[in-house]
Enzyme design. Structure first.
Site, PDB file in Angstrom:
ATOM      1  N   SER A  75       0.660  -1.121  -0.054  1.00  0.00           N
ATOM      2  CA  SER A  75      -0.042   0.025   0.036  1.00  0.00           C
ATOM      3  C   SER A  75       0.844   1.125   0.032  1.00  0.00           C
ATOM      4  O   SER A  75       0.244   2.403  -0.002  1.00  0.00           O
ATOM      5  CB  SER A  75      -1.079  -0.126   1.198  1.00  0.00           C
TER       6      SER A  75
ATOM      7  N   LYS B 192       3.171   6.802   4.812  1.00  0.00           N
ATOM      8  CA  LYS B 192       2.016   5.861   4.272  1.00  0.00           C
ATOM      9  C   LYS B 192       2.454   4.482   4.777  1.00  0.00           C
ATOM     10  O   LYS B 192       3.398   4.327   4.401  1.00  0.00           O
ATOM     11  CB  LYS B 192       1.791   5.625   2.728  1.00  0.00           C
TER      12      LYS B 192
END
Length: 270
Positions: free
Chosen positions: A54, A201
């Site tokens: 991701s 992230k």
């Protein structure tokens, strides 16, 4: 760019900042100064190429905002539909770019890449020089457009992650100013309480065997990548952990928690 990363000069300095001792062969931690590419700290194996998982949502956001498929942090708001990836309960809702990045909604990424199309998607990855740039996907499945970054063909090293973030922060990706601005605006922020703000992230995946299948022990790898900023100063970080045994929690959030615990001391004096 790799030649901006001044390894020898910085790593030879006495007393350089250590982010974290590597806990396993595949672990890596990096701190890089975005101003000049100097590596302030490097521990572990930072040359191993693995799935971005991701963390790939960061370059996907840049692509989305540059192409116009994504408008701003709250638009487009796409509703969940039956048949979409639904591994997490909080994905079964209407999703905005900000929510997508925060909750790592896989189906939103896949709808974005479908709207980009294979040719434009590949062109962005090539232009960004992102990892091995391989979007073929799983062998024989023709699923690269929607799965290349999910423990599949696309792989990236921690050093390459830092290089991409360096080009992002220095606006060297060849995209619109809006793409940089909206990607920054949409990313999750964490205040460290010492004047530094973190934009980052996570990414989580099962480890892969040599033949590409999932690790039988269900061991995970976890990423936390991004940057810390204080005024005009920006420090890129990349933190990768590889589990040595099956764990009950997701590796990406664990990598994030570990790095956030270490960053305040690591950033002192920078």
């Amino acid at each position: 760019m790799l030649n901006r990363f001044v390894f020898a000069a910085v790593m030879s300095l006495a007393g350089f900042v250590a982010v974290a001792p590597a806990q396993a062969d595949g672990d890596c931690s990096l701190l890089v100064d975005a101003a000049d590419g100097a590596v302030l700290s490097r521990t572990g194996d930072c040359d191993q190429a693995v799935t971005p998982a991701s963390t790939f949502k960061v370059p996907l956001a840049v692509m989305g905002f540059d192409s116009g498929v994504l408008v701003d942090a709250e638009n487009p708001a796409w509703p969940f539909r039956l048949g979409y990836a639904d591994w997490m309960e909080n994905w079964k809702t209407t999703v905005t770019p900000r929510y997508w990045l925060d909750k790592s909604v896989v189906w939103y990424s896949q709808e974005l890449t479908k709207k980009l199309g294979a040719a434009r998607f590949q062109n962005y990855v090539d232009t960004f020089n992102y990892g091995n740039r391989d979007l073929t996907g799983d062998a024989g499945k023709n699923n690269g457009l929607t799965n290349a970054w999910l423990r599949s063909s696309l792989k990236i090293t921690p050093l390459e992650q830092a290089q991409f973030l360096d080009r992002l922060l220095n606006r060297k990706l060849g995209v619109s100013e809006k793409a940089y601005d909206m990607t920054y605006e949409s990313m999750q922020k964490t205040e460290l309480g010492n004047g530094w703000t973190v934009s980052g992230k996570t990414g989580t995946s099962f480890l892969s065997n040599a033949d590409g299948t999932a690790d039988a022990q269900k061991r995970q790898l976890g990423w936390f990548v991004g940057w810390a900023e204080k005024g005009a100063r920006k420090i890129i970080f990349v933190h990768l952990v590889e589990d040595q045994k099956k764990e009950k929690s997701f590796a990406g959030p664990r990598a994030k928690a570990e790095l956030l615990g270490l960053l305040p001391d690591a950033l002192k004096g920078l």
